[in-house]
Write an enzyme that holds these catalytic residues in place. Structure first.
Site, PDB file in Angstrom:
ATOM      1  N   LYS A 181       0.587  -1.107   0.053  1.00  0.00           N
ATOM      2  CA  LYS A 181       0.084  -0.103   0.169  1.00  0.00           C
ATOM      3  C   LYS A 181       0.863   1.227   0.116  1.00  0.00           C
ATOM      4  CE  LYS A 181      -3.560  -2.642   0.168  1.00  0.00           C
ATOM      5  NZ  LYS A 181      -2.986  -3.731   0.021  1.00  0.00           N
TER       6      LYS A 181
HETATM    7  C1  LIG Z   1      -9.713  -4.071  -1.340  1.00  0.00           C
HETATM    8  C2  LIG Z   1      -8.680  -4.890  -0.323  1.00  0.00           C
HETATM    9  N1  LIG Z   1      -9.324  -5.344   0.890  1.00  0.00           N
HETATM   10  C3  LIG Z   1      -8.401  -5.860   1.808  1.00  0.00           C
HETATM   11  C4  LIG Z   1      -7.378  -6.049   1.863  1.00  0.00           C
HETATM   12  C5  LIG Z   1      -6.542  -6.697   2.929  1.00  0.00           C
HETATM   13  O1  LIG Z   1      -5.314  -5.947   3.398  1.00  0.00           O
HETATM   14  P1  LIG Z   1      -4.446  -6.436   4.525  1.00  0.00           P
HETATM   15  O2  LIG Z   1      -3.240  -7.244   3.725  1.00  0.00           O
HETATM   16  O3  LIG Z   1      -3.972  -5.390   5.251  1.00  0.00           O
HETATM   17  O4  LIG Z   1      -5.318  -7.424   5.392  1.00  0.00           O
HETATM   18  C6  LIG Z   1      -6.312  -5.592   0.768  1.00  0.00           C
HETATM   19  C7  LIG Z   1      -5.169  -5.830   0.296  1.00  0.00           C
HETATM   20  O5  LIG Z   1      -4.437  -5.929  -0.619  1.00  0.00           O
HETATM   21  C8  LIG Z   1      -7.238  -4.961  -0.481  1.00  0.00           C
HETATM   22  O6  LIG Z   1      -6.699  -4.642  -1.672  1.00  0.00           O
END
Ligand SMILES: Cc1ncc(COP(=O)(O)O)c(C=O)c1O
Length: 383
Positions: A181
């Site tokens: 991110k």
């Molecule tokens: C749209 C979306 N939701 C949720 C997530 C999950 O994030 P995390 O890896 O911080 O759990 C991501 C990660 O790529 C995402 O792009």
């Protein structure tokens, strides 16, 4: 090789980690966690923010707060990361997958409205590529049917919709600080809570279902198990790293937005040969992503192979959830999925990271090598 992504170190990460160690608290909710929470509320304008160990965790908290249980339905895009859906499936709820809009690739409000049933409890709206979904229309649907509106803002810290910050556009919002991110802590996330009546329960859910947060504030003389919950808070070392990132967030957003603008202007003359991102009306993105829409799967496969040979990594996503094995088990598609199926076969992402620098020209040149050549081939065939 130009990677797709590279996590950046922005300034004081190591100093803050050393300081966190010196302070002697490594578990969560210490000095650095509180400072991160404060910076997130300041940026988003949300009344409350709680650091979590991932966006996945924040989404799970949102599903608990929404009261999702067996038989309850949650409307979400099929074109999203698995965590959006897992949060609902883990509560025994049903994922109701609907299509995205062909231009913005965000939830299509008409498809959402058509999917509401008496069992619908919530809408999980993803801000794809960091561009906020059509939140006014989604909020109107949520209001009309008494649904909780949750932002999956994993990609959207720093983006705005009609001048308001992502994370403060629904009842709850989940952010990601995963290393892919804009602002990162390796793994990491946050939940913003925009409804005062949900803040205390969110604290309890995050602290294993206990009222430990109230105890630490001196509001109760012992803490105990009062609700369901889990361990959703990160330790202080993660928060220390993250604070340095959050303090320098604008530099990251500005640089990434400039890269997106450079890609956009370089590929604009090829529009027609490739599809380009469409910025939704009234939004400002955070430079999270730049993608191209190739003609079809074969074109995309050839493009990725060409780019790899030129030393550039260009991944695709998402495999639609409505047709994934777990998606079929825990959910169902409502309405046509034409856009989702089409886009997921054609979308490819180009590298973006803070230190990309002149690498952006290398990426463009490599892509042009493919697109220019195939453009000529198509014209020749046409003549
Ligand atoms: C749209 C979306 N939701 C949720 C997530 C999950 O994030 P995390 O890896 O911080 O759990 C991501 C990660 O790529 C995402 O792009």
């Amino acid at each position: 090789m130009i990677p797709f992504n590279r996590p950046s170190f922005l300034s004081d990460e190591l100093d803050y980690i050393r300081d966190a160690i010196a302070r002697g608290q490594l578990s969560g909710d210490g000095y650095y966690t509180k400072r991160c929470n404060a910076l997130i509320t300041e940026r988003t304008g949300s009344p409350a923010a709680l650091l979590t160990h991932s966006c996945t965790a924040a989404l799970e908290m949102a599903a608990i707060l929404a009261g999702i249980g067996p038989g309850d339905e949650v409307i979400m895009p099929s074109f999203t990361f698995v965590s959006t859906a897992n949060a609902v499936a883990l509560r025994g709820g049903t994922c109701v997958f609907v299509d995205i809009a062909a231009d913005t690739l965000n939830l299509c409000p008409d498809a959402v409205a058509a999917a509401v049933t008496p069992r619908t409890k919530a809408i999980f709206a993803v801000h794809y590529a960091g561009y906020p979904a059509d939140m006014d229309r989604l909020a109107a649907i949520a209001r009309e049917h008494g649904l909780l509106l949750v932002e999956d803002a994993a990609q959207a810290l720093g983006s705005t919709y009609k001048g308001r910050q992502a994370g403060n556009l629904g009842d709850l919002a989940a952010f990601s600080f995963h290393e892919t991110k804009n602002i990162v802590s390796g793994e990491g996330g946050a939940l913003t809570i925009n409804r005062a009546d949900l803040v205390e329960r969110a604290e309890i859910i995050r602290e294993k279902g206990t009222d430990r947060s109230r105890f630490l504030r001196g509001q109760v003389d012992k803490y105990t198990w009062v609700d369901v919950g889990s361990s959703y808070l990160p330790g202080e070392l993660i928060a220390a790293f993250l604070l340095a990132q959050l303090e320098n967030a604008d530099r990251v957003f500005d640089t990434r937005r400039a890269i997106v603008a450079r890609y956009q202007s370089a590929f604009a003359p090829l529009e027609g040969r490739v599809g380009l991102p469409v910025q939704p009306a009234d939004t400002v993105g955070n430079g999270h992503m730049f993608y191209l829409l190739m003609r079809d799967l074969e074109d995309r496969t050839a493009f990725i192979a060409h780019m790899k040979a030129q030393g550039v990594v260009t991944p695709f996503h998402y495999v639609p959830l409505h047709s994934a094995p777990a998606g079929r088990l825990h959910g169902r598609a409502v309405g046509p999925m034409a856009v989702t199926d089409d886009i997921s076969a054609r979308l490819v992402r180009l590298p973006i990271y803070l230190e990309l620098g002149n690498g952006v020209d290398q990426v463009i040149e490599a892509a042009m090598g493919y697109l220019g050549r195939s453009e000529r081939r198509v014209r020749t065939a046409f003549i």
